[in-house]
Design an enzyme around this catalytic site. Structure first.
Site, PDB file in Angstrom:
ATOM      1  N   ASP A  92       5.646  -3.677  13.114  1.00 42.45           N
ATOM      2  CA  ASP A  92       6.821  -3.281  12.324  1.00 42.45           C
ATOM      3  C   ASP A  92       7.050  -1.775  12.435  1.00 42.45           C
ATOM      4  O   ASP A  92       7.032  -1.047  11.432  1.00 42.45           O
ATOM      5  CB  ASP A  92       6.606  -3.663  10.848  1.00 42.45           C
ATOM      6  CG  ASP A  92       6.356  -5.146  10.669  1.00 42.45           C
ATOM      7  OD1 ASP A  92       7.117  -5.950  11.225  1.00 42.45           O
ATOM      8  OD2 ASP A  92       5.381  -5.506   9.983  1.00 42.45           O
ATOM      9  N   LYS A 116       3.203  -9.878  16.530  1.00 39.86           N
ATOM     10  CA  LYS A 116       4.246 -10.483  15.691  1.00 39.86           C
ATOM     11  C   LYS A 116       5.348  -9.446  15.523  1.00 39.86           C
ATOM     12  O   LYS A 116       5.084  -8.310  15.117  1.00 39.86           O
ATOM     13  CB  LYS A 116       3.664 -10.856  14.320  1.00 39.86           C
ATOM     14  CG  LYS A 116       4.664 -11.525  13.410  1.00 39.86           C
ATOM     15  CD  LYS A 116       4.057 -11.823  12.046  1.00 39.86           C
ATOM     16  CE  LYS A 116       4.113 -10.657  11.097  1.00 39.86           C
ATOM     17  NZ  LYS A 116       5.442 -10.274  10.618  1.00 39.86           N
ATOM     18  N   ASP A 159       8.806 -13.356  14.284  1.00 40.71           N
ATOM     19  CA  ASP A 159       8.689 -13.707  12.855  1.00 40.71           C
ATOM     20  C   ASP A 159      10.078 -13.653  12.233  1.00 40.71           C
ATOM     21  O   ASP A 159      10.420 -12.718  11.521  1.00 40.71           O
ATOM     22  CB  ASP A 159       7.724 -12.738  12.162  1.00 40.71           C
ATOM     23  CG  ASP A 159       7.524 -13.082  10.703  1.00 40.71           C
ATOM     24  OD1 ASP A 159       8.007 -14.145  10.261  1.00 40.71           O
ATOM     25  OD2 ASP A 159       6.878 -12.277   9.997  1.00 40.71           O
ATOM     26  N   LYS A 193      11.343 -15.696  10.101  1.00 40.94           N
ATOM     27  CA  LYS A 193      11.431 -16.325   8.769  1.00 40.94           C
ATOM     28  C   LYS A 193      12.733 -17.122   8.726  1.00 40.94           C
ATOM     29  O   LYS A 193      13.553 -16.998   7.820  1.00 40.94           O
ATOM     30  CB  LYS A 193      11.379 -15.307   7.644  1.00 40.94           C
ATOM     31  CG  LYS A 193      10.139 -14.434   7.695  1.00 40.94           C
ATOM     32  CD  LYS A 193       9.480 -14.248   6.377  1.00 40.94           C
ATOM     33  CE  LYS A 193       8.115 -13.605   6.515  1.00 40.94           C
ATOM     34  NZ  LYS A 193       8.050 -12.395   7.322  1.00 40.94           N
ATOM     35  N   PRO A 253      20.071 -27.141   9.453  1.00 39.48           N
ATOM     36  CA  PRO A 253      19.473 -27.590  10.717  1.00 39.48           C
ATOM     37  C   PRO A 253      20.195 -27.126  11.980  1.00 39.48           C
ATOM     38  O   PRO A 253      19.555 -26.639  12.914  1.00 39.48           O
ATOM     39  CB  PRO A 253      19.467 -29.118  10.590  1.00 39.48           C
ATOM     40  CG  PRO A 253      19.365 -29.360   9.110  1.00 39.48           C
ATOM     41  CD  PRO A 253      20.146 -28.252   8.468  1.00 39.48           C
ATOM     42  N   VAL A 292      -3.348  -8.456   4.950  1.00 39.22           N
ATOM     43  CA  VAL A 292      -4.671  -7.838   5.086  1.00 39.22           C
ATOM     44  C   VAL A 292      -4.525  -6.319   5.243  1.00 39.22           C
ATOM     45  O   VAL A 292      -3.703  -5.842   6.013  1.00 39.22           O
ATOM     46  CB  VAL A 292      -5.412  -8.405   6.326  1.00 39.22           C
ATOM     47  CG1 VAL A 292      -6.729  -7.695   6.555  1.00 39.22           C
ATOM     48  CG2 VAL A 292      -5.605  -9.907   6.178  1.00 39.22           C
ATOM     49  N   GLN A 320      -1.762  -4.733   1.589  1.00 40.78           N
ATOM     50  CA  GLN A 320      -1.200  -5.342   0.381  1.00 40.78           C
ATOM     51  C   GLN A 320      -2.335  -5.615  -0.614  1.00 40.78           C
ATOM     52  O   GLN A 320      -3.495  -5.405  -0.298  1.00 40.78           O
ATOM     53  CB  GLN A 320      -0.443  -6.619   0.759  1.00 40.78           C
ATOM     54  CG  GLN A 320       0.708  -6.302   1.737  1.00 40.78           C
ATOM     55  CD  GLN A 320       1.560  -7.506   2.086  1.00 40.78           C
ATOM     56  OE1 GLN A 320       1.901  -8.304   1.225  1.00 40.78           O
ATOM     57  NE2 GLN A 320       1.907  -7.631   3.351  1.00 40.78           N
ATOM     58  N   GLY A 366      -0.618  -5.043  10.014  1.00 41.24           N
ATOM     59  CA  GLY A 366       0.371  -4.067  10.451  1.00 41.24           C
ATOM     60  C   GLY A 366      -0.041  -2.658  10.104  1.00 41.24           C
ATOM     61  O   GLY A 366      -0.758  -1.991  10.848  1.00 41.24           O
TER      62      GLY A 366
HETATM   63  P1  XMP Z   1       1.303  -5.165   6.709  1.00 36.13           P
HETATM   64  O1  XMP Z   1       1.822  -3.845   7.148  1.00 36.13           O
HETATM   65  O2  XMP Z   1       1.356  -5.363   5.225  1.00 36.13           O
HETATM   66  O3  XMP Z   1       2.362  -6.182   7.349  1.00 36.13           O
HETATM   67  O4  XMP Z   1      -0.012  -5.537   7.278  1.00 36.13           O
HETATM   68  C1  XMP Z   1       2.399  -7.502   6.956  1.00 36.13           C
HETATM   69  C2  XMP Z   1       3.283  -8.289   7.845  1.00 36.13           C
HETATM   70  O5  XMP Z   1       3.345  -9.585   7.336  1.00 36.13           O
HETATM   71  C3  XMP Z   1       4.659  -9.905   6.936  1.00 36.13           C
HETATM   72  N1  XMP Z   1       4.580 -10.452   5.594  1.00 36.13           N
HETATM   73  C4  XMP Z   1       4.806 -11.692   5.292  1.00 36.13           C
HETATM   74  N2  XMP Z   1       5.114 -12.705   6.078  1.00 36.13           N
HETATM   75  N3  XMP Z   1       5.109 -14.083   4.191  1.00 36.13           N
HETATM   76  C5  XMP Z   1       5.267 -13.907   5.519  1.00 36.13           C
HETATM   77  O6  XMP Z   1       5.535 -14.858   6.251  1.00 36.13           O
HETATM   78  C6  XMP Z   1       4.809 -13.101   3.345  1.00 36.13           C
HETATM   79  O7  XMP Z   1       4.677 -13.288   2.167  1.00 36.13           O
HETATM   80  C7  XMP Z   1       4.638 -11.836   3.942  1.00 36.13           C
HETATM   81  N4  XMP Z   1       4.295 -10.664   3.433  1.00 36.13           N
HETATM   82  C8  XMP Z   1       4.243  -9.832   4.486  1.00 36.13           C
HETATM   83  C9  XMP Z   1       5.473  -8.657   6.943  1.00 36.13           C
HETATM   84  O8  XMP Z   1       6.790  -8.932   7.341  1.00 36.13           O
HETATM   85  C10 XMP Z   1       4.716  -7.802   7.925  1.00 36.13           C
HETATM   86  O9  XMP Z   1       5.169  -8.016   9.247  1.00 36.13           O
END
Ligand code: XMP
Length: 234
Positions: free
Chosen positions: A12, A34, A62, A64, A69, A171, A174, A200
């Site tokens: 990101d 990702k 990713d 989301k 459909p 990981v 957060q 990330g």
């Molecule tokens: P960090 O920098 O926190 O990035 O390691 C985390 C990555 O995970 C994604 N992310 C999520 N993806 N459900 C998801 O599917 C979630 O609840 C969620 N929270 C974080 C975020 O977009 C980033 O790429």
């Protein structure tokens, strides 16, 4: 990606040159990249090809993906045309829509997003379990289960056995749900039953450690493999 444990880089990083540099540096330690909507909106689908030119691991879009459909199918087709090796769709779009994505993605990896890493996310455990059922019923490759909810990782592993990969984000940067201030360490989600940890900022923008991304990725991979008893040197 089956049969292994490892590390997925959440790339990101808005500056494309820096993003590609982080991927290049961390390539020896990561098992997939990702790439999320934030950077795809900025740079377009061609970013996937740019990443693939600097590393040899799968690139997971990713997205989301959350739409009806017909549109879900069209977006999946675009991701496939762009060269994505996998994509993330939201389980809450329901089984018929996920089924269409699965078919359209052909041999690519399809992961189902089940619930949020953050406490205030509004997907309940019961709905998240239904999303896991959708992933199983449609032959998807895996599910995303948050590392910030280790009990959920354990519970989903019990439910799916080895039928689905579990990839876990949250990981390093957060916090655990319900435990403000405590962050899931490298290796914690795999110890709870995940296959891959998605990391990330703790690699490309660590506030706690000024080591370069390559070194932070090396440590993350080492701790992930150690948490499941694998020796990274072998
Ligand atoms: P960090 O920098 O926190 O990035 O390691 C985390 C990555 O995970 C994604 N992310 C999520 N993806 N459900 C998801 O599917 C979630 O609840 C969620 N929270 C974080 C975020 O977009 C980033 O790429």
């Amino acid at each position: 990606m089956r049969g292994k444990k490892g590390l997925i880089l959440a790339a990101d990083v808005l500056d494309k040159e820096r993003l590609l540099d982080v991927v290049r540096q961390t390539a020896p330690y990561i098992d997939a990249v990702k790439v999320g909507n934030w950077v795809l909106y900025q740079h377009g689908w061609s970013l996937i090809g740019d990443i693939k030119r600097v590393c040899a691991v799968p690139v997971i879009a990713d997205l989301k993906l959350m739409d009806f459909p017909g549109m879900a199918k069209r977006i999946t087709a675009s991701a496939v045309s762009a060269g994505a090796d996998g994509l993330m769709v939201c389980g809450i779009i329901g089984q018929p829509a996920v089924e269409l994505c699965r078919q359209e993605a052909k041999g690519r990896l399809v992961f189902v997003f089940t619930e949020f890493t953050h406490q205030s996310g509004m997907i309940s455990e019961s709905v998240a379990d239904q999303c896991v059922d959708v992933a199983l019923a449609t032959g998807c490759d895996g599910v995303q289960v948050p590392a910030t909810r280790p009990e959920r990782v354990k519970s989903v592993r019990r439910k799916v056995g080895q039928r689905l990969l579990i990839i876990s984000c949250g990981v390093g940067s957060q916090v655990y749900c319900g435990q403000e201030g405590r962050r899931p360490d490298f290796g914690s989600a795999v110890a709870a039953g995940a296959d891959y940890e998605i990391v990330g900022r703790a690699i490309y923008d660590s506030v706690a450690d000024s080591a370069p991304p390559a070194e932070l990725a090396r440590r993350a991979k080492e701790r992930i493999l150690a948490s499941c008893g694998e020796n990274p040197g072998h």
